[in-house]
Design a protein around this motif. Structure first.
Motif, PDB file in Angstrom:
ATOM      1  N   VAL A 179      29.526  19.865  36.531  1.00  0.00           N
ATOM      2  CA  VAL A 179      30.433  20.294  37.599  1.00  0.00           C
ATOM      3  C   VAL A 179      31.538  21.176  37.025  1.00  0.00           C
ATOM      4  O   VAL A 179      31.810  22.271  37.523  1.00  0.00           O
ATOM      5  CB  VAL A 179      31.017  19.077  38.349  1.00  0.00           C
ATOM      6  CG1 VAL A 179      32.180  19.481  39.249  1.00  0.00           C
ATOM      7  CG2 VAL A 179      29.916  18.381  39.153  1.00  0.00           C
ATOM      8  N   VAL A 180      32.180  20.738  35.961  1.00  0.00           N
ATOM      9  CA  VAL A 180      33.274  21.506  35.348  1.00  0.00           C
ATOM     10  C   VAL A 180      32.761  22.864  34.861  1.00  0.00           C
ATOM     11  O   VAL A 180      33.405  23.895  35.075  1.00  0.00           O
ATOM     12  CB  VAL A 180      33.933  20.703  34.213  1.00  0.00           C
ATOM     13  CG1 VAL A 180      34.874  21.566  33.393  1.00  0.00           C
ATOM     14  CG2 VAL A 180      34.682  19.497  34.791  1.00  0.00           C
ATOM     15  N   ALA A 181      31.591  22.884  34.248  1.00  0.00           N
ATOM     16  CA  ALA A 181      31.041  24.142  33.733  1.00  0.00           C
ATOM     17  C   ALA A 181      30.722  25.130  34.858  1.00  0.00           C
ATOM     18  O   ALA A 181      30.775  26.349  34.652  1.00  0.00           O
ATOM     19  CB  ALA A 181      29.781  23.873  32.913  1.00  0.00           C
ATOM     20  N   ALA A 182      30.426  24.628  36.045  1.00  0.00           N
ATOM     21  CA  ALA A 182      30.060  25.496  37.165  1.00  0.00           C
ATOM     22  C   ALA A 182      31.265  26.128  37.856  1.00  0.00           C
ATOM     23  O   ALA A 182      31.093  26.988  38.716  1.00  0.00           O
ATOM     24  CB  ALA A 182      29.244  24.709  38.182  1.00  0.00           C
ATOM     25  N   VAL A 183      32.472  25.704  37.468  1.00  0.00           N
ATOM     26  CA  VAL A 183      33.696  26.237  38.084  1.00  0.00           C
ATOM     27  C   VAL A 183      34.626  26.749  36.976  1.00  0.00           C
ATOM     28  O   VAL A 183      35.615  26.110  36.622  1.00  0.00           O
ATOM     29  CB  VAL A 183      34.411  25.160  38.938  1.00  0.00           C
ATOM     30  CG1 VAL A 183      35.569  25.772  39.710  1.00  0.00           C
ATOM     31  CG2 VAL A 183      33.452  24.481  39.897  1.00  0.00           C
ATOM     32  N   PRO A 184      34.319  27.920  36.402  1.00  0.00           N
ATOM     33  CA  PRO A 184      35.127  28.418  35.289  1.00  0.00           C
ATOM     34  C   PRO A 184      36.590  28.686  35.675  1.00  0.00           C
ATOM     35  O   PRO A 184      37.472  28.639  34.817  1.00  0.00           O
ATOM     36  CB  PRO A 184      34.411  29.695  34.860  1.00  0.00           C
ATOM     37  CG  PRO A 184      33.549  30.081  36.012  1.00  0.00           C
ATOM     38  CD  PRO A 184      33.221  28.819  36.736  1.00  0.00           C
ATOM     39  N   GLU A 185      36.854  28.937  36.953  1.00  0.00           N
ATOM     40  CA  GLU A 185      38.223  29.216  37.414  1.00  0.00           C
ATOM     41  C   GLU A 185      39.113  27.979  37.351  1.00  0.00           C
ATOM     42  O   GLU A 185      40.335  28.088  37.457  1.00  0.00           O
ATOM     43  CB  GLU A 185      38.198  29.734  38.862  1.00  0.00           C
ATOM     44  CG  GLU A 185      37.429  31.019  39.039  1.00  0.00           C
ATOM     45  CD  GLU A 185      35.931  30.818  39.299  1.00  0.00           C
ATOM     46  OE1 GLU A 185      35.263  31.820  39.583  1.00  0.00           O
ATOM     47  OE2 GLU A 185      35.437  29.662  39.213  1.00  0.00           O
TER      48      GLU A 185
END
Length: 145
Positions: free
Chosen positions: A29-35
């Motif tokens: 999940v964290v990796a999919a939202v770089p922002e």
């Protein structure tokens, strides 16, 4: 498709098929939202687009916890319960729908200083309630500044 409007950002995330059980997906999940790293204060909403899998937040350290969750829910809502009417999609389908309704389709998580503000031992679980559920689609919506 990724959308960005002001301080709202949305990303899809498709997870590969997983065996029945409770799986930690916090890193994915964290990796999919770089922002996420750019947000000082905000919220990340994680939503699963399925009715036979769910999401929850719980202990991220001991795999025993995830196995105990699976045993508990299988005992509380057994597959092939004779009173189920919805049986066309297999003996695990209706039980999966009930488990998904109890646990829920989404999580709203605080973001603080570019990170999820989770407790030390908290992690995001994908709860796969089917024997052969297939890939699972999530919608990740970040709001913040």
């Amino acid at each position: 498709m990724t959308y960005a409007l002001g301080m709202w950002i949305q990303h899809p995330l498709t997870l590969p098929a997983m065996r029945r059980g409770f799986h930690l997906i916090t890193r994915e999940v964290v990796a999919a939202v770089p922002e996420l790293t750019q947000v000082q204060v905000g919220l990340l909403h994680v939503f699963i687009q399925h009715t036979s899998a769910s999401l929850t937040l719980n202990e991220n350290a001991s795999p025993d916890v995830r196995r105990d969750f699976e045993r508990y829910f299988n005992r509380a809502v057994p597959d092939a319960w004779p009173d189920f009417e919805h049986t066309l999609e297999g003996p695990d389908d209706m039980a999966a729908h009930i488990k998904a309704s109890v646990l829920g389709p989404g999580l709203t998580l605080p973001v603080q200083a570019g990170r999820l503000a989770l407790g030390r031992w908290q992690g995001i679980y994908l709860c796969e309630h089917r024997d052969h559920g297939g890939p699972r689609r999530l919608v990740l919506t970040l709001q913040g500044e």
